[in-house]
Scaffold this active site. Sequence first.
Site, PDB file in Angstrom:
ATOM      1  N   HIS A 126      -2.827   2.104  -1.313  1.00 27.19           N
ATOM      2  CA  HIS A 126      -2.280   3.360  -0.800  1.00 27.19           C
ATOM      3  C   HIS A 126      -2.146   3.296   0.727  1.00 27.19           C
ATOM      4  O   HIS A 126      -1.098   3.663   1.288  1.00 27.19           O
ATOM      5  CB  HIS A 126      -3.187   4.523  -1.207  1.00 27.19           C
ATOM      6  CG  HIS A 126      -2.838   5.826  -0.563  1.00 27.19           C
ATOM      7  ND1 HIS A 126      -1.995   6.743  -1.137  1.00 27.19           N
ATOM      8  CD2 HIS A 126      -3.217   6.366   0.629  1.00 27.19           C
ATOM      9  CE1 HIS A 126      -1.865   7.787  -0.342  1.00 27.19           C
ATOM     10  NE2 HIS A 126      -2.610   7.581   0.734  1.00 27.19           N
ATOM     11  N   GLU A 127      -3.192   2.826   1.395  1.00 28.30           N
ATOM     12  CA  GLU A 127      -3.153   2.762   2.857  1.00 28.30           C
ATOM     13  C   GLU A 127      -2.094   1.781   3.354  1.00 28.30           C
ATOM     14  O   GLU A 127      -1.348   2.071   4.284  1.00 28.30           O
ATOM     15  CB  GLU A 127      -4.538   2.382   3.397  1.00 28.30           C
ATOM     16  CG  GLU A 127      -5.643   3.372   3.065  1.00 28.30           C
ATOM     17  CD  GLU A 127      -5.348   4.796   3.528  1.00 28.30           C
ATOM     18  OE1 GLU A 127      -4.642   4.957   4.544  1.00 28.30           O
ATOM     19  OE2 GLU A 127      -5.811   5.736   2.871  1.00 28.30           O
ATOM     20  N   HIS A 130       1.410   3.181   3.241  1.00 27.16           N
ATOM     21  CA  HIS A 130       1.831   3.990   4.388  1.00 27.16           C
ATOM     22  C   HIS A 130       2.498   3.126   5.458  1.00 27.16           C
ATOM     23  O   HIS A 130       3.447   3.560   6.122  1.00 27.16           O
ATOM     24  CB  HIS A 130       0.628   4.705   5.000  1.00 27.16           C
ATOM     25  CG  HIS A 130       0.226   5.970   4.288  1.00 27.16           C
ATOM     26  ND1 HIS A 130       1.101   6.992   4.026  1.00 27.16           N
ATOM     27  CD2 HIS A 130      -0.979   6.371   3.795  1.00 27.16           C
ATOM     28  CE1 HIS A 130       0.467   7.977   3.412  1.00 27.16           C
ATOM     29  NE2 HIS A 130      -0.799   7.620   3.240  1.00 27.16           N
ATOM     30  N   GLU A 185       2.246  11.019   0.908  1.00 27.39           N
ATOM     31  CA  GLU A 185       1.072  10.632   0.129  1.00 27.39           C
ATOM     32  C   GLU A 185       1.462  10.140  -1.268  1.00 27.39           C
ATOM     33  O   GLU A 185       0.931   9.139  -1.757  1.00 27.39           O
ATOM     34  CB  GLU A 185       0.097  11.806   0.022  1.00 27.39           C
ATOM     35  CG  GLU A 185      -0.556  12.197   1.337  1.00 27.39           C
ATOM     36  CD  GLU A 185      -1.379  11.070   1.922  1.00 27.39           C
ATOM     37  OE1 GLU A 185      -2.173  10.464   1.179  1.00 27.39           O
ATOM     38  OE2 GLU A 185      -1.218  10.777   3.115  1.00 27.39           O
TER      39      GLU A 185
END
Length: 247
Positions: A126-127, A130, A185
Site C-alpha cells: 500500500h505504501e 502511493h 487510499e
Amino acid sequence: MKRLTTILAAGAALCALSACAYNESLGRNQFLIVDDSALIQQADAAWAETLRTQRTSSDAAANGRIKRVGDRIVEAAGLTDRRWEYAVFVNESPNAFVLPSGKIGVTTGLLGLVRNDDQLAAVLGHEVGHVTARHAAERYSTSAATGLVLSGVQGAAGDYAQAAGAIGGLGAQLGVLLPFSRRDELEADRLGVDYMQRAGFTPRESIALWRLMQAQRQGSNPEFASTHPSDSTRIAALEQYIESRGW
C-alpha cells in the site's frame, strides 16, 4: 468585476503552467504542477527530522523483517531505481507512512498487529503504491491550486474575506481535498495487492489485515469527514478487486 477577472486570469495561468499527466498504473490523468523530484529534498529533510525526534527500534529481527518484505514489494513495483530506507518507530498505534524519496516508516504497534508476512506485505505494498501513483505530488498540486483559488475568493469578498475564507476552506477540504485522499487510499490498496501477488504473497491477506484494523479501532470520524475510507469500504473494495483478478 476587476477582481473576478484577476481570479480567472490566475486560474488560466495555473492551467497553462500545469500538465495533465497520464499515470499508466492508475489508468487516469493526474493534475500535476510539481513532480516527485521537486519533493525529494523536503521528503529527505522530513525523514531526517523524524529519525531525530522519534524513538526508533533497534530490534534487528523487526528491522530485518520490514526490509526483507519491503525489498520484495519494491522489486515487484519496479521501483529499484532508488535507495529505499526503512525504520521501525516505537509507537503502540498501528501505522505506517511513506515518503516519495523512498523512505518507509512502520510502527511497533503495526508489527505487533499483523499475523504474518503477507499482511505486512499488504501494508508495505500500500505504501509503495502511493509512490507509484505519485500521490504526494498530486496532493501537493491540488492543495496549491485550491489555495490559489481560495485566496482569490477572499480577495473578492471584501469585508467578508475572513468568513469566506473559513467557509471556502471547509468546503474545499470536504469537497475536494479529503475525497481525493480517500480515492488515493483505495488506489494504493489496489496497487499494493498487485505488488503482493507479483512478489509471491497472498493477496487475500490484505482483507484479513483490514479486518484486524477494523476490530482494534475504537472509533473513527464519519467517512465524509475523513481522509481515509472506512474500513468496511476498503474491505468491500479489496474483496471486489481480488475476486475480479481471480486471486
